[in-house]
Design a protein around this motif. Structure first.
Motif, PDB file in Angstrom:
ATOM      1  N   SER A  96       0.843  -1.197   0.000  1.00 27.91           N
ATOM      2  CA  SER A  96       0.000   0.000   0.000  1.00 27.91           C
ATOM      3  C   SER A  96       0.874   1.241   0.000  1.00 27.91           C
ATOM      4  CB  SER A  96      -0.891   0.019   1.245  1.00 27.91           C
ATOM      5  OG  SER A  96      -0.130   0.405   2.398  1.00 27.91           O
ATOM      6  N   ALA A  97       0.235   2.387  -0.208  1.00 32.34           N
ATOM      7  CA  ALA A  97       0.970   3.655  -0.182  1.00 32.34           C
ATOM      8  C   ALA A  97       1.439   3.984   1.232  1.00 32.34           C
ATOM      9  CB  ALA A  97       0.089   4.781  -0.713  1.00 32.34           C
ATOM     10  N   GLY A  98       0.904   3.267   2.230  1.00 32.43           N
ATOM     11  CA  GLY A  98       1.216   3.580   3.616  1.00 32.43           C
ATOM     12  C   GLY A  98       2.435   2.889   4.184  1.00 32.43           C
ATOM     13  N   ASN A  99       3.136   2.080   3.382  1.00 28.16           N
ATOM     14  CA  ASN A  99       4.315   1.415   3.955  1.00 28.16           C
ATOM     15  C   ASN A  99       5.400   2.447   4.283  1.00 28.16           C
ATOM     16  OD1 ASN A  99       6.332   1.735   1.848  1.00 28.16           O
ATOM     17  ND2 ASN A  99       5.255   0.195   0.656  1.00 28.16           N
ATOM     18  N   ALA A 100       6.340   2.031   5.098  1.00 29.75           N
ATOM     19  CA  ALA A 100       7.372   2.960   5.572  1.00 29.75           C
ATOM     20  C   ALA A 100       8.706   2.766   4.862  1.00 29.75           C
ATOM     21  CB  ALA A 100       7.550   2.805   7.079  1.00 29.75           C
ATOM     22  N   LEU A 101       8.672   2.217   3.653  1.00 27.03           N
ATOM     23  CA  LEU A 101       9.908   2.034   2.899  1.00 27.03           C
ATOM     24  C   LEU A 101      10.348   3.374   2.313  1.00 27.03           C
ATOM     25  CD1 LEU A 101       9.074  -1.287   1.040  1.00 27.03           C
ATOM     26  CD2 LEU A 101      10.557  -0.996   3.007  1.00 27.03           C
ATOM     27  N   THR A 102      11.494   3.852   2.752  1.00 28.16           N
ATOM     28  CA  THR A 102      12.093   5.098   2.289  1.00 28.16           C
ATOM     29  C   THR A 102      13.598   4.892   2.246  1.00 28.16           C
ATOM     30  OG1 THR A 102      12.391   5.916   4.543  1.00 28.16           O
ATOM     31  CG2 THR A 102      10.313   6.511   3.438  1.00 28.16           C
ATOM     32  N   ASN A 115      22.761   3.730  -1.425  1.00 24.76           N
ATOM     33  CA  ASN A 115      22.893   4.895  -2.300  1.00 24.76           C
ATOM     34  C   ASN A 115      21.698   5.006  -3.236  1.00 24.76           C
ATOM     35  OD1 ASN A 115      25.372   5.498  -1.229  1.00 24.76           O
ATOM     36  ND2 ASN A 115      26.485   5.423  -3.176  1.00 24.76           N
ATOM     37  N   GLY A 116      21.161   6.232  -3.349  1.00 27.38           N
ATOM     38  CA  GLY A 116      20.019   6.452  -4.226  1.00 27.38           C
ATOM     39  C   GLY A 116      20.287   7.529  -5.252  1.00 27.38           C
ATOM     40  N   ASP A 162      14.897   4.030  -2.779  1.00 26.35           N
ATOM     41  CA  ASP A 162      14.720   5.367  -2.194  1.00 26.35           C
ATOM     42  C   ASP A 162      13.403   6.004  -2.620  1.00 26.35           C
ATOM     43  OD1 ASP A 162      15.355   5.730  -4.842  1.00 26.35           O
ATOM     44  OD2 ASP A 162      16.947   7.205  -4.499  1.00 26.35           O
ATOM     45  N   ARG A 163      12.664   5.313  -3.507  1.00 25.75           N
ATOM     46  CA  ARG A 163      11.372   5.772  -4.021  1.00 25.75           C
ATOM     47  C   ARG A 163      11.472   7.136  -4.700  1.00 25.75           C
ATOM     48  NH1 ARG A 163       6.935   3.610   0.281  1.00 25.75           N
ATOM     49  NH2 ARG A 163       5.544   3.923  -1.485  1.00 25.75           N
ATOM     50  N   ILE A 164      12.598   7.336  -5.374  1.00 29.04           N
ATOM     51  CA  ILE A 164      12.806   8.560  -6.157  1.00 29.04           C
ATOM     52  C   ILE A 164      13.271   8.150  -7.543  1.00 29.04           C
ATOM     53  CG2 ILE A 164      14.131  10.709  -6.379  1.00 29.04           C
ATOM     54  CD1 ILE A 164      14.534  10.596  -3.326  1.00 29.04           C
ATOM     55  N   GLY A 165      12.699   8.770  -8.567  1.00 34.15           N
ATOM     56  CA  GLY A 165      13.101   8.466  -9.936  1.00 34.15           C
ATOM     57  C   GLY A 165      13.240   9.736 -10.745  1.00 34.15           C
ATOM     58  N   LEU A 166      13.186   9.578 -12.062  1.00 38.60           N
ATOM     59  CA  LEU A 166      13.376  10.724 -12.953  1.00 38.60           C
ATOM     60  C   LEU A 166      12.141  11.603 -13.013  1.00 38.60           C
ATOM     61  CD1 LEU A 166      15.164   8.882 -15.901  1.00 38.60           C
ATOM     62  CD2 LEU A 166      16.205  10.401 -14.221  1.00 38.60           C
ATOM     63  N   ARG A 167      10.964  11.016 -12.708  1.00 34.52           N
ATOM     64  CA  ARG A 167       9.716  11.760 -12.839  1.00 34.52           C
ATOM     65  C   ARG A 167       8.935  11.699 -11.526  1.00 34.52           C
ATOM     66  NH1 ARG A 167      10.519   8.566 -16.814  1.00 34.52           N
ATOM     67  NH2 ARG A 167       9.054   6.990 -16.043  1.00 34.52           N
ATOM     68  N   ASP A 168       7.941  12.570 -11.429  1.00 30.47           N
ATOM     69  CA  ASP A 168       7.083  12.584 -10.245  1.00 30.47           C
ATOM     70  C   ASP A 168       5.839  11.749 -10.538  1.00 30.47           C
ATOM     71  OD1 ASP A 168       6.080  13.180  -7.768  1.00 30.47           O
ATOM     72  OD2 ASP A 168       5.203  15.091  -8.400  1.00 30.47           O
ATOM     73  N   ASP A 169       6.056  10.446 -10.752  1.00 33.19           N
ATOM     74  CA  ASP A 169       4.921   9.570 -11.039  1.00 33.19           C
ATOM     75  C   ASP A 169       5.015   8.314 -10.176  1.00 33.19           C
ATOM     76  OD1 ASP A 169       6.942   8.072 -12.239  1.00 33.19           O
ATOM     77  OD2 ASP A 169       6.209   8.368 -14.281  1.00 33.19           O
TER      78      ASP A 169
END
Length: 208
Positions: A96-102, A115-116, A162-169
């Motif tokens: 779910s969107a509520g997990n704490a994976l960061t 490293n991210g 890190d849940r970060i990519g090239l776009r905000d999608d």
């Protein structure tokens, strides 16, 4: 140097990102080889047995064998990282969107962040072979480096630790289903995995 004694938190650990990959691209020796890698790293960190460590990986139906869903391999939860933070309460929470994976919580078995995006080298592409809900892809288009046996041709679905990519999608922010691997060697070599921001790393969960 002797390893420090496992703290109570460490003994509770149920989730980590591997600090290193097997080193042979998408050829992990199948699910068994990947699980063994998780177990070995957990053992070295002081929280291996009696836990059974499983890699978060799906396989696709092939050669008369049914698909395997990553979400079905990892137990019921809850899962804590090495620092004692609950990253997900159960399988539904994990997906779910509520997990704490960061980036702060998706730590290695040594308790270190991976490293991210923005770091050198970026290692945030984690092998999963899975759809966002943790299930396998349909047979046909390879998303598992030939069920984790190929280090040349094929592709592996990757997630961003890190849940970060090239776009905000959603895909760029997905921990388990961001984009397939690709590269000049065919998509599944160690060099190909590194070229898009990975290192053949895995998510490992204590299944019991």
């Amino acid at each position: 140097m002797a390893a420090p004694p496992a703290s109570a938190q460490t003994a509770d650990t149920g989730f980590f990102v591997t600090s290193n990959g097997i080193g042979n691209g998408g050829n992990l020796g199948g699910l068994a080889g990947a699980d063994n890698h998780c177990q070995t790293l957990a053992q070295a960190a002081g929280f291996g047995a009696p836990k059974t460590w499983q890699a978060y990986l799906s396989t696709q139906a092939a050669d008369g064998k049914p698909a395997v869903n990553a979400r079905d391999r990892i137990g019921k939860g809850p899962w804590k990282n090495v620092k004692g933070v609950v990253v997900a309460k159960d399988v539904a929470d994990l997906h779910s969107a509520g997990n704490a994976l960061t980036k702060q919580n998706s730590l290695s078995e040594k308790g270190e962040p991976i490293n991210g995006r923005g770091d050198t080298p970026n290692r945030h592409d984690i092998l999963t072979g899975s759809q966002p809900d943790g299930t396998a892809f349909a047979a046909g288009e390879d998303r598992t480096c030939k069920n984790w046996t190929s280090s040349t041709q094929g592709a592996a679905m990757l997630g961003h630790s890190d849940r970060i990519g090239l776009r905000d999608d959603d895909a760029s922010k997905s921990w388990n289903s961001s984009h397939p691997s690709r590269g000049p060697d065919g998509g599944c070599s160690q060099a190909d995995l590194k070229s898009t921001g990975g290192d053949g790393l895995l998510y490992c969960f204590a299944a019991n």
